[in-house]
Design a protein around this motif. Structure first.
Motif, mmCIF file in Angstrom:
data_model
loop_
_atom_site.group_PDB
_atom_site.id
_atom_site.type_symbol
_atom_site.label_atom_id
_atom_site.label_comp_id
_atom_site.label_asym_id
_atom_site.label_seq_id
_atom_site.Cartn_x
_atom_site.Cartn_y
_atom_site.Cartn_z
ATOM 1 N N ASN A 1 0.822 -1.206 0.000
ATOM 2 C CA ASN A 1 0.000 0.000 0.000
ATOM 3 C C ASN A 1 0.859 1.260 0.000
ATOM 4 O O ASN A 1 0.571 2.216 -0.716
ATOM 5 C CB ASN A 1 -0.945 -0.011 1.197
ATOM 6 C CG ASN A 1 -2.107 -0.962 0.976
ATOM 7 O OD1 ASN A 1 -2.959 -0.714 0.141
ATOM 8 N ND2 ASN A 1 -2.107 -2.067 1.677
ATOM 9 N N GLY A 2 1.942 1.216 0.767
ATOM 10 C CA GLY A 2 2.846 2.362 0.814
ATOM 11 C C GLY A 2 3.475 2.633 -0.538
ATOM 12 O O GLY A 2 3.443 3.757 -1.048
ATOM 13 N N THR B 1 0.942 3.824 -3.145
ATOM 14 C CA THR B 1 0.521 5.211 -2.880
ATOM 15 C C THR B 1 1.589 6.196 -3.357
ATOM 16 O O THR B 1 1.279 7.194 -4.017
ATOM 17 C CB THR B 1 0.260 5.397 -1.376
ATOM 18 O OG1 THR B 1 -0.656 4.400 -0.947
ATOM 19 C CG2 THR B 1 -0.321 6.772 -1.090
ATOM 20 N N ASN C 1 1.591 6.240 -7.090
ATOM 21 C CA ASN C 1 0.430 6.932 -7.643
ATOM 22 C C ASN C 1 0.648 8.438 -7.720
ATOM 23 O O ASN C 1 0.096 9.096 -8.590
ATOM 24 C CB ASN C 1 -0.807 6.642 -6.803
ATOM 25 C CG ASN C 1 -1.542 5.428 -7.328
ATOM 26 O OD1 ASN C 1 -1.315 5.025 -8.474
ATOM 27 N ND2 ASN C 1 -2.385 4.853 -6.515
ATOM 28 N N LEU D 1 -5.383 0.386 -5.099
ATOM 29 C CA LEU D 1 -4.766 -0.408 -4.029
ATOM 30 C C LEU D 1 -5.415 -1.786 -4.003
ATOM 31 O O LEU D 1 -6.544 -1.939 -4.461
ATOM 32 C CB LEU D 1 -4.964 0.285 -2.679
ATOM 33 C CG LEU D 1 -4.291 1.648 -2.554
ATOM 34 C CD1 LEU D 1 -4.654 2.281 -1.223
ATOM 35 C CD2 LEU D 1 -2.783 1.521 -2.668
#
Ligand code: ATP
Ligand code: MG
Lengths: 302, 218
Positions: A242-243, A246, A249, A267
């Motif tokens: 997720n990190g 992100t 993105n 995600l």
């Protein structure tokens, strides 16, 4: 029942106490497992996103059916009704030879050519959008149409789709292979960690066996520990994935804006997250099970 | 209760430790196994507790043939025994309380009930004040008594002790022997291996004397 709960809480307390005693080592194992798991997970997320993007793209594959020049009106009408009823076709457009001829004469680009021709060289044609976009399905439809009475030639403009699909297929296979390899690595990492723990607890295991502990009793704390390593590792992996996505993105959004698109990588959803966690827990369990069983086999010569 | 029938034991790569040993110990009986060092005393006790299997002959515990036990059953068989090992086999990374707790946890006894029984066992061997001490800080005799506490805590029906008084001075040795005798009186079968013969004259019991693996009835 109470007895059973007592025994399990006792084992959990023991396992948690051991983990607390080796905080750094535990964190390291979680990080290693997390990194190992996050590689295929990220690849999967990227492929999944591209897959969805590919589905949305307007440039859908098209099949063109050209009739024989001498096909009469009845044959053409026959084929038209056949295609209209066909379940694999989502959209059908018919262009008769006359309207095509007229379009050619009207077009400023081609009116010279048309003027030099004595009669209409164009065939009747159907332009089809198939329902299924997979290259194999398009191939099949193409072959099917080719055999129809009065059809001269079927042209499938599926190359673009074909290429994209084969890249995506390759990517999916890569995810599987990578997952397999890293799953194996996970079992090995956890198995080895548990093996080292067993070595430090060798005496306890030996004595326990001598005074009547079952294999299950001896296995339990190690299985719980292995499962906890898997669980912690998968949570670390989800954190990493997720990190990383992100952060990724942030740049993708900038890039997409330049192209007037709002594309960003989604995600992983809860099913994927749950899947990763379940796999890691299962592999952790498996790794420790194998490690304990090998040690037990060495202790039980009978 | 315990019956040996023409039991021989040969360890791989060594001479026969036991040769054609036959005897019987009834329930609630007290038996001493004596003999010189290397006579096969420990081997005899290990055969009883299903830790070793006979090379030939049969070992019957209750009505079960130890050599025919399925591996799954062996742990449950061993729980019938309280074992004092010659080398104690204490866990040196656990304190006294936890050492004594091990057989109870294996039997699934935990919590208050376990604590009560652990303290009772430690009290019996005179170690109640040391429950938090690590075994390494105990004297040889205290370690031996701790091993005895661990053997008796789960109230086994058969108590097997390999040289339980080897490191003890006479008063403690007498105390421990009296303790074993007390167990016997509540119906526990007690088997004690020892090489010093004079400590055991005070207590009546069956004598099994081993000489180079052969049983000589005395
Ligand atoms: N695990 C083993 N492997 C090979 N030989 C063994 C093993 N255990 C015992 N022996 C041999 O079997 C014989 C009997 O040993 P055992 O330990 O039963 O003697 P013991 O009477 O208990 O002696 P001690 O009084 O010194 O404890 C000895 O000769 C010993 O070398
Ligand atoms: Mg011995």
């Amino acid at each position: 029942m109470k007895h059973w709960i007592n025994q399990h809480t006792l084992v959990w307390r023991l396992v948690l106490a051991r983990i607390c005693r080796n905080k750094l080592a535990t964190l390291l194992i979680w990080a290693v497992i997390g990194i190992a798991l996050c590689l295929p997970a990220i690849l999967y997320v990227i492929i999944d996103n591209v897959n969805q993007l590919a589905g949305e793209v307007k440039n859908e594959p098209q099949i063109s059916v050209f009739m024989k020049l001498d096909a009469d009106k009845a044959t053409v009408a026959n084929i038209k009704s056949l295609l209209e009823k066909h379940s694999g076709i989502s959209n059908l457009k018919f262009v008769s030879k006359d309207s095509a001829w007229k379009a050619m004469q009207d077009s400023a680009l081609t009116d010279n050519i048309a003027a030099n021709l004595k009669h209409n060289p164009l065939p009747d044609a159907f332009f089809i959008q198939p329902k299924a976009h997979a290259p194999s399905a398009i191939d099949q439809l193409q072959h099917e149409l080719q055999t129809l009475e009065g059809v001269e030639h079927v042209l499938a403009d599926a190359d673009w789709a074909k290429r994209l699909y084969s890249i995506l297929e390759l990517g999916k296979k890569a995810v599987w292979v990578l997952s397999g390899l890293l799953g194996f690595a996970l079992v090995t990492i956890i198995g080895n960690t548990i093996r080292l723990q067993i070595l430090t607890q060798r005496e306890e295991i030996e004595v326990s066996k001598l005074i009547g502990a079952t294999d299950g009793f001896i296995r339990r704390p190690f299985l719980y520990a292995g499962t906890l390593y898997g669980l912690g590792g998968s949570l670390a992996a989800l954190l990493f994935v997720n990190g990383i996505i992100t952060i990724f993105n942030l740049s993708v959004a900038d890039l997409a804006e330049l192209y007037g698109s709002s594309f960003i990588l989604a995600l992983p959803d809860w099913q994927i997250s749950l899947g990763i966690t379940a796999c890691a827990v299962a592999l952790g369990w498996l790794g420790s099970y194998i490690a304990v069983n090998r040690s037990l086999a060495r202790l039980n010569p009978h | 209760m315990i019956r040996f029938d023409q039991v021989s034991k040969r360890y791989p790569g060594s001479d026969e430790a036991l040769r054609g040993v036959s005897f019987e110990i009834a329930q609630g009986e007290l038996a001493f196994v004596t003999g010189h060092s290397g006579a096969g005393k420990s081997t005899l006790l290990k055969l009883m507790a299903a830790i070793e299997r006979p090379s030939s002959g049969t070992v019957l515990i209750g009505n079960q043939n130890v050599s025919k036990l399925r591996p799954r059953i062996v742990p449950y068989m061993r729980r019938k025994f309280g074992l004092v090992f010659q080398d104690h086999k204490l866990l040196y990374d656990r304190n006294c309380f936890e050492n004594v707790a091990l057989p109870l946890y294996i039997n699934g006894v935990t919590g208050q009930e376990a604590a009560k029984r652990i303290r009772a066992a430690l009290d019996k061997v005179g170690l109640l004040g040391k429950e938090k001490a690590m075994p390494i800080t105990l004297s040889g005799g205290e370690q031996q008594r701790l091993a005895i506490a661990r053997a008796v805590v789960s109230r086994p029906s058969i108590l097997i002790a390999d040289e339980p008084t080897g490191n003890l001075d006479e008063t403690y040795a007498a105390d421990i022997m009296a303790l074993f005798h007390a167990f016997r009186q509540v119906g526990v079968t007690v088997i004690i291996a020892t090489h010093d013969a004079h400590g055991i004259n005070s207590i009546p019991g069956k004598m099994l004397h081993l000489d180079h693996g052969k049983l000589t009835v005395s």
